[in-house]
Design a protein around this motif. Structure first.
Motif, PDB file in Angstrom:
ATOM      1  N   CYS A   1       0.836  -1.208   0.000  1.00  0.00           N
ATOM      2  CA  CYS A   1       0.000   0.000   0.000  1.00  0.00           C
ATOM      3  C   CYS A   1       0.868   1.254   0.000  1.00  0.00           C
ATOM      4  N   TYR A   2       1.885   1.271   0.869  1.00  0.00           N
ATOM      5  CA  TYR A   2       2.779   2.435   0.938  1.00  0.00           C
ATOM      6  C   TYR A   2       3.605   2.573  -0.334  1.00  0.00           C
ATOM      7  N   LEU A   3       4.090   1.448  -0.854  1.00  0.00           N
ATOM      8  CA  LEU A   3       4.937   1.484  -2.042  1.00  0.00           C
ATOM      9  C   LEU A   3       4.165   2.011  -3.249  1.00  0.00           C
ATOM     10  N   LEU A   4       2.912   1.619  -3.392  1.00  0.00           N
ATOM     11  CA  LEU A   4       2.089   2.132  -4.489  1.00  0.00           C
ATOM     12  C   LEU A   4       1.850   3.631  -4.341  1.00  0.00           C
ATOM     13  N   ALA A   5       1.738   4.105  -3.089  1.00  0.00           N
ATOM     14  CA  ALA A   5       1.584   5.542  -2.848  1.00  0.00           C
ATOM     15  C   ALA A   5       2.864   6.291  -3.217  1.00  0.00           C
ATOM     16  N   VAL A   6       4.016   5.726  -2.867  1.00  0.00           N
ATOM     17  CA  VAL A   6       5.299   6.338  -3.228  1.00  0.00           C
ATOM     18  C   VAL A   6       5.456   6.388  -4.748  1.00  0.00           C
ATOM     19  N   MET A   7       5.031   5.338  -5.431  1.00  0.00           N
ATOM     20  CA  MET A   7       5.117   5.305  -6.892  1.00  0.00           C
ATOM     21  C   MET A   7       4.215   6.355  -7.533  1.00  0.00           C
ATOM     22  N   ALA A   8       3.079   6.646  -6.901  1.00  0.00           N
ATOM     23  CA  ALA A   8       2.202   7.710  -7.403  1.00  0.00           C
ATOM     24  C   ALA A   8       2.886   9.065  -7.257  1.00  0.00           C
ATOM     25  N   TYR A   9       3.552   9.287  -6.128  1.00  0.00           N
ATOM     26  CA  TYR A   9       4.296  10.533  -5.926  1.00  0.00           C
ATOM     27  C   TYR A   9       5.422  10.652  -6.941  1.00  0.00           C
ATOM     28  N   ASP A  10       6.091   9.548  -7.215  1.00  0.00           N
ATOM     29  CA  ASP A  10       7.168   9.533  -8.212  1.00  0.00           C
ATOM     30  C   ASP A  10       6.641   9.949  -9.585  1.00  0.00           C
ATOM     31  N   ARG A  11       5.471   9.449  -9.958  1.00  0.00           N
ATOM     32  CA  ARG A  11       4.877   9.825 -11.256  1.00  0.00           C
ATOM     33  C   ARG A  11       4.518  11.311 -11.282  1.00  0.00           C
ATOM     34  N   TYR A  12       4.058  11.835 -10.147  1.00  0.00           N
ATOM     35  CA  TYR A  12       3.716  13.261 -10.076  1.00  0.00           C
ATOM     36  C   TYR A  12       4.960  14.119 -10.290  1.00  0.00           C
ATOM     37  N   VAL A  13       6.057  13.765  -9.625  1.00  0.00           N
ATOM     38  CA  VAL A  13       7.295  14.534  -9.761  1.00  0.00           C
ATOM     39  C   VAL A  13       7.809  14.450 -11.199  1.00  0.00           C
ATOM     40  N   ALA A  14       7.743  13.254 -11.796  1.00  0.00           N
ATOM     41  CA  ALA A  14       8.249  13.062 -13.160  1.00  0.00           C
ATOM     42  C   ALA A  14       7.472  13.892 -14.180  1.00  0.00           C
ATOM     43  N   ILE A  15       6.175  14.014 -13.986  1.00  0.00           N
ATOM     44  CA  ILE A  15       5.338  14.722 -14.969  1.00  0.00           C
ATOM     45  C   ILE A  15       5.305  16.223 -14.704  1.00  0.00           C
ATOM     46  N   SER A  16       5.304  16.618 -13.444  1.00  0.00           N
ATOM     47  CA  SER A  16       5.204  18.052 -13.128  1.00  0.00           C
ATOM     48  C   SER A  16       6.542  18.774 -13.260  1.00  0.00           C
ATOM     49  N   ASN A  17       7.660  18.055 -12.960  1.00  0.00           N
ATOM     50  CA  ASN A  17       9.003  18.664 -13.046  1.00  0.00           C
ATOM     51  C   ASN A  17       9.968  17.728 -13.769  1.00  0.00           C
ATOM     52  N   PRO A  18       9.760  17.484 -15.069  1.00  0.00           N
ATOM     53  CA  PRO A  18      10.610  16.518 -15.781  1.00  0.00           C
ATOM     54  C   PRO A  18      12.089  16.890 -15.793  1.00  0.00           C
ATOM     55  N   LEU A  19      12.395  18.178 -15.849  1.00  0.00           N
ATOM     56  CA  LEU A  19      13.804  18.598 -15.907  1.00  0.00           C
ATOM     57  C   LEU A  19      14.509  18.411 -14.560  1.00  0.00           C
ATOM     58  N   LEU A  20      13.760  18.482 -13.483  1.00  0.00           N
ATOM     59  CA  LEU A  20      14.335  18.345 -12.145  1.00  0.00           C
ATOM     60  C   LEU A  20      14.071  16.968 -11.539  1.00  0.00           C
ATOM     61  N   TYR A  21      13.515  16.077 -12.352  1.00  0.00           N
ATOM     62  CA  TYR A  21      13.086  14.762 -11.850  1.00  0.00           C
ATOM     63  C   TYR A  21      14.240  13.975 -11.226  1.00  0.00           C
ATOM     64  N   ALA A  22      15.359  13.866 -11.946  1.00  0.00           N
ATOM     65  CA  ALA A  22      16.493  13.075 -11.450  1.00  0.00           C
ATOM     66  C   ALA A  22      17.044  13.636 -10.144  1.00  0.00           C
ATOM     67  N   ALA A  23      17.094  14.967 -10.047  1.00  0.00           N
ATOM     68  CA  ALA A  23      17.614  15.593  -8.830  1.00  0.00           C
ATOM     69  C   ALA A  23      16.614  15.478  -7.678  1.00  0.00           C
ATOM     70  N   ALA A  24      15.314  15.653  -7.995  1.00  0.00           N
ATOM     71  CA  ALA A  24      14.278  15.609  -6.956  1.00  0.00           C
ATOM     72  C   ALA A  24      14.124  14.203  -6.378  1.00  0.00           C
ATOM     73  N   MET A  25      14.194  13.183  -7.262  1.00  0.00           N
ATOM     74  CA  MET A  25      14.068  11.792  -6.807  1.00  0.00           C
ATOM     75  C   MET A  25      15.454  11.145  -6.818  1.00  0.00           C
ATOM     76  N   SER A  26      16.293  11.599  -5.919  1.00  0.00           N
ATOM     77  CA  SER A  26      17.661  11.075  -5.839  1.00  0.00           C
ATOM     78  C   SER A  26      17.657   9.624  -5.360  1.00  0.00           C
ATOM     79  N   LYS A  27      18.781   8.946  -5.581  1.00  0.00           N
ATOM     80  CA  LYS A  27      18.896   7.552  -5.161  1.00  0.00           C
ATOM     81  C   LYS A  27      18.745   7.431  -3.643  1.00  0.00           C
TER      82      LYS A  27
END
Length: 305
Positions: free
Chosen positions: A112-138
């Motif tokens: 349940c939590y992992l699917l929620a995190v994946m939804a947040y990841d999709r939001y960051v990727a679509i809303s800030n594609p240029l900053l995606y790699a920096a925002a979602m660091s390893k």
């Protein structure tokens, strides 16, 4: 009296799906096939993500972790199902039932939590594609996955400890194929108001809040997509979210169907829904995230070659 009733239960009987020998043989064949597909599908997806440098992105990092979770999620249930299909002994020890309950609940909450995190990841990727790699660091991605596991198992410890200190005085027969919350609680004769509060807390904290977070994330994604001027960009954004939305819809709808009901209303047809989210979904997830994804298909072709 309560102590005597509790101590008298040393094992439970799992009724499973049927007592008909022919149907048991059919069930054994079907579940063996499902388990084999689940193992091959998830292991293959993990290998493809690991060996393909093009897939070393946050999105596929989370997909790989979901496949890893699905591997041992299904392994909690299917081996015992297969054993019950071929054995006359349908019993499971009290400690074994509690252990299966703990891992089962923890796995469900983590997903349940992992699917929620994946939804947040999709939001960051679509809303800030240029900053995606920096925002979602390893480091952030690893921390989010670790938080999913820690929170999931912490809540599982809470509900397992409260459930298996109840008194089971009516019967030790579980009308299901594994030690699940509704049929186990149904056997107890001392479900107190405080225990009901714990149940509502678990449901809210582990299912309702993550699902609300997912809905909020996708509402924000929809706003971003509608603001895009390019039709091609909109189609690509929708395509990126489609696989995750499919997985979320199937998983949460089955979870809510089971656990939003009072334990007393548990009926046989819920076994079908239980099979769906415990056995079928871990088998389907690799196909959901690969067959609709061109990058994964190309990486798989390269790995095969």
């Amino acid at each position: 009296m309560e102590e005597r009733n509790h101590s008298s239960v040393t094992s439970f009987i799992l009724l499973g799906f049927t007592t008909d020998p022919k149907l048991q043989l059919l069930s054994f064949t079907v579940f063996t096939l499902i388990y084999a597909i689940t193992l091959v599908g998830n292991i293959t997806l993990i290998m493809v993500i690991h060996h393909s440098s093009q897939l070393h992105t946050p999105m596929y990092f989370f997909i790989g972790n979901l496949s890893f979770l699905d591997l041992w999620y299904s392994s909690v249930y299917i081996p015992k199902i297969l054993l019950n299909c071929v054995s006359k002994d349908k019993s499971i020890s009290f400690a074994g039932c509690a252990a299966q309950f703990f891992v089962s609940a923890g796995s469900a909450y983590i997903e349940c939590y992992l699917l929620a995190v994946m939804a947040y990841d999709r939001y960051v990727a679509i809303s800030n594609p240029l900053l995606y790699a920096a925002a979602m660091s390893k480091k952030l991605c690893t921390g989010l996955v670790a938080a999913c596991y820690l929170t999931g198992f912490a809540n599982s410890i809470l509900i397992t400890s409260r459930t298996f200190t109840l008194s089971f005085c009516d019967s030790n027969i579980i009308d299901d194929f594994f030690c699940d919350l509704p049929p186990v609680v149904k056997l107890s004769c001392d479900v107190t108001d405080s225990y009901q509060v714990v149940l509502y807390f678990i449901l809210t904290y582990n299912v309702i809040i993550p699902s609300a977070f997912i809905l909020a994330s996708y509402a924000s994604i929809l706003v971003v997509i509608l603001k895009m001027r390019s039709a091609a960009g909109q189609r690509k954004a929708f395509s990126t979210c489609a696989t995750h939305l499919t997985s979320v819809t199937i998983y949460y709808s089955s979870i809510l169907f089971i656990y939003a009901q009072p334990s007393s209303s548990f009926v046989g047809r819920n076994k079908v829904v239980s099979v769906f989210y415990t056995v079928v979904i871990p088998m389907l997830n690799p196909f959901i995230y690969s067959l609709r994804n061109q990058e994964v298909k190309e990486a798989l072709k390269r790995l095969v070659k």
